[in-house]
Design a protein around this motif. Structure first.
Motif, mmCIF file in Angstrom:
data_model
loop_
_atom_site.group_PDB
_atom_site.id
_atom_site.type_symbol
_atom_site.label_atom_id
_atom_site.label_comp_id
_atom_site.label_asym_id
_atom_site.label_seq_id
_atom_site.Cartn_x
_atom_site.Cartn_y
_atom_site.Cartn_z
ATOM 1 N N LEU A 55 62.637 40.484 47.542
ATOM 2 C CA LEU A 55 63.649 39.309 47.436
ATOM 3 C C LEU A 55 64.711 40.192 48.221
ATOM 4 O O LEU A 55 65.389 39.641 48.349
ATOM 5 C CB LEU A 55 63.761 38.759 45.981
ATOM 6 C CG LEU A 55 64.997 38.313 45.910
ATOM 7 C CD1 LEU A 55 65.388 36.981 46.696
ATOM 8 C CD2 LEU A 55 65.943 38.128 44.556
ATOM 9 N N LEU A 56 65.208 40.807 47.957
ATOM 10 C CA LEU A 56 66.347 41.867 48.515
ATOM 11 C C LEU A 56 66.170 42.523 49.565
ATOM 12 O O LEU A 56 67.070 41.872 50.245
ATOM 13 C CB LEU A 56 66.906 43.371 47.641
ATOM 14 C CG LEU A 56 67.256 43.032 45.762
ATOM 15 C CD1 LEU A 56 67.234 44.233 44.932
ATOM 16 C CD2 LEU A 56 68.292 41.794 45.344
ATOM 17 N N GLY A 58 65.157 40.889 52.082
ATOM 18 C CA GLY A 58 65.554 40.052 52.669
ATOM 19 C C GLY A 58 66.480 38.936 52.999
ATOM 20 O O GLY A 58 67.057 38.241 53.112
ATOM 21 N N SER A 59 67.520 39.900 51.852
ATOM 22 C CA SER A 59 68.834 39.153 51.291
ATOM 23 C C SER A 59 69.771 39.350 51.577
ATOM 24 O O SER A 59 69.757 40.847 52.309
ATOM 25 C CB SER A 59 68.660 38.589 49.727
ATOM 26 O OG SER A 59 67.653 37.976 49.368
ATOM 27 N N GLY A 60 71.141 38.973 51.522
ATOM 28 C CA GLY A 60 72.074 39.052 52.039
ATOM 29 C C GLY A 60 73.023 40.183 50.959
ATOM 30 O O GLY A 60 72.368 39.944 49.779
ATOM 31 N N GLN A 61 74.057 41.201 51.686
ATOM 32 C CA GLN A 61 74.854 42.369 50.645
ATOM 33 C C GLN A 61 75.466 41.367 49.436
ATOM 34 O O GLN A 61 75.450 41.987 48.664
ATOM 35 C CB GLN A 61 75.123 43.830 51.510
ATOM 36 C CG GLN A 61 74.632 43.796 52.767
ATOM 37 C CD GLN A 61 73.182 45.013 51.740
ATOM 38 O OE1 GLN A 61 73.845 45.719 51.069
ATOM 39 N NE2 GLN A 61 72.544 45.296 52.442
ATOM 40 N N LEU A 63 74.506 39.960 47.371
ATOM 41 C CA LEU A 63 73.759 38.714 46.260
ATOM 42 C C LEU A 63 73.822 39.849 45.392
ATOM 43 O O LEU A 63 74.016 40.938 44.989
ATOM 44 C CB LEU A 63 72.140 39.340 46.760
ATOM 45 C CG LEU A 63 70.887 38.415 45.708
ATOM 46 C CD1 LEU A 63 71.363 36.859 45.026
ATOM 47 C CD2 LEU A 63 69.562 39.128 46.333
ATOM 48 N N ASN A 74 72.672 43.590 45.342
ATOM 49 C CA ASN A 74 72.231 44.053 46.468
ATOM 50 C C ASN A 74 72.631 44.690 47.433
ATOM 51 O O ASN A 74 74.083 45.397 47.851
ATOM 52 C CB ASN A 74 71.855 42.482 47.620
ATOM 53 C CG ASN A 74 70.574 43.193 48.500
ATOM 54 O OD1 ASN A 74 69.953 44.470 48.568
ATOM 55 N ND2 ASN A 74 70.531 42.206 49.236
ATOM 56 N N GLN A 79 67.671 48.741 47.898
ATOM 57 C CA GLN A 79 66.403 48.566 49.132
ATOM 58 C C GLN A 79 65.733 49.715 48.670
ATOM 59 O O GLN A 79 64.025 49.800 49.201
ATOM 60 C CB GLN A 79 67.099 47.800 49.877
ATOM 61 C CG GLN A 79 67.417 46.410 49.682
ATOM 62 C CD GLN A 79 67.918 46.056 51.148
ATOM 63 O OE1 GLN A 79 68.018 46.295 52.155
ATOM 64 N NE2 GLN A 79 69.198 45.061 50.959
#
Length: 221
Positions: A55-56, A58-61, A63, A74, A79
Motif C-alpha cells: 500500500l505505502l 505506491g502511495s503519497g508521502q 498518507l 508514510n 517503506q
C-alpha cells in the motif's frame, strides 16, 4: 541414532510417575496455549506488514493511517523497513509452527500412556490449542485434517503460505524498492539483504527439520 521430541518424551513418560506426568501436562498445556497465541499474532502481523508495504510503496508521502493502535505517516524509511519486518515475522511464524508440532508430539505421547481411554476416543483434540495456519480443514483445533477436499485445500494453502508467498513477496518488494529508490541506496541494500536472509532462514529451517524428521523415521524402520 538421532532422537526426536517424540522419542525423548516416550523415555520421560516411562521414567516418571502418573502424578508428575499429569502435572507436567498441565504446565505444558499452558505453555502450548501461549505459543499458539504467538503463532496467530505473528501470522496476522506478517500479512499486515506485507500488505502495508504494498500500500505505502505506491502511495503519497502525506498518507496517514492507524493499524492495531499504531499511528504512522508514510515515509521512505518506513517503506524500506517493512520488508525486513515482514521477513523476520515469516521466520518467526515458521519457528512457531514447528514448535507447535513438537508440543503435539510430546502431548500425544503422555496422553497415550496416562489417558489412553480418552485418547482412543479422540478426546484430546478438545484440549489442543489452535494450530493457526496449519489448522485449515480441521474440525477441531489441532485435529488431523479432514479427508478429501479439505486435506487437499490444507496442503495447497500450506505450500502457498510457507513457500510461495514469502518468496514472491521478497522478490516483489526488492524489485519495487530498487525501482523507486535505486539499487545504490544504502538502506535499500540493507533492507533487501536482511529481508532475504530472514526469508532464507525460514525456508532453510523448514527444509532442515523436514529432512531430520525424515531421516529419523527411515532409521526406525
Amino acid at each position: 541414532m538421532r532422537q526426536t521430541f517424540h522419542d525423548r518424551a516416550a523415555a520421560a513418560a516411562d521414567a516418571i510417575s502418573e502424578e508428575d506426568a499429569l502435572k507436567y501436562l498441565e504446565e505444558m498445556r499452558e505453555s502450548w496455549e501461549g505459543l499458539s497465541k504467538n503463532l496467530s499474532r505473528s501470522t496476522v502481523f506478517y500479512l499486515l506488514t506485507a500488505g502495508l508495504f504494498e500500500l505505502l510503496i505506491g502511495s503519497g508521502q502525506d498518507l496517514k493511517a492507524s493499524i492495531a493502535g499504531f499511528q504512522f505517516t508514510n515515509s521512505e524509511t518506513l517503506q524500506k523497513a517493512l520488508p525486513v519486518v515482514s521477513g523476520y515475522l515469516f521466520y518467526d511464524v515458521v519457528v512457531l509452527v514447528w514448535r507447535w508440532f513438537d508440543f503435539e508430539d510430546v502431548f500425544r505421547v503422555f496422553w497415550v500412556k496416562f489417558r489412553r481411554d480418552l485418547y482412543v476416543r479422540d478426546m484430546e483434540v478438545l484440549l489442543k490449542p489452535s494450530s493457526g495456519i496449519m489448522g485449515i480443514g480441521h474440525r477441531h483445533p489441532g485435529e488431523g485434517p479432514l479427508p478429501g477436499f479439505a486435506r487437499a485445500a490444507q496442503a495447497v494453502f500450506t505450500i502457498l503460505f510457507l513457500l510461495v508467498l514469502p518468496i514472491a513477496f521478497f522478490a516483489h518488494s526488492a524489485f519495487l524498492l530498487i525501482q523507486k529508490f535505486g539499487g545504490g541506496d544504502p538502506l535499500v541494500v540493507v533492507s533487501i539483504s536482511l529481508s532475504g536472509l530472514f526469508t532464507m532462514y525460514g525456508l532453510v529451517y523448514t527444509f532442515l527439520i523436514y529432512k531430520e524428521d525424515k531421516f529419523v523415521l527411515e532409521s526406525e524402520r
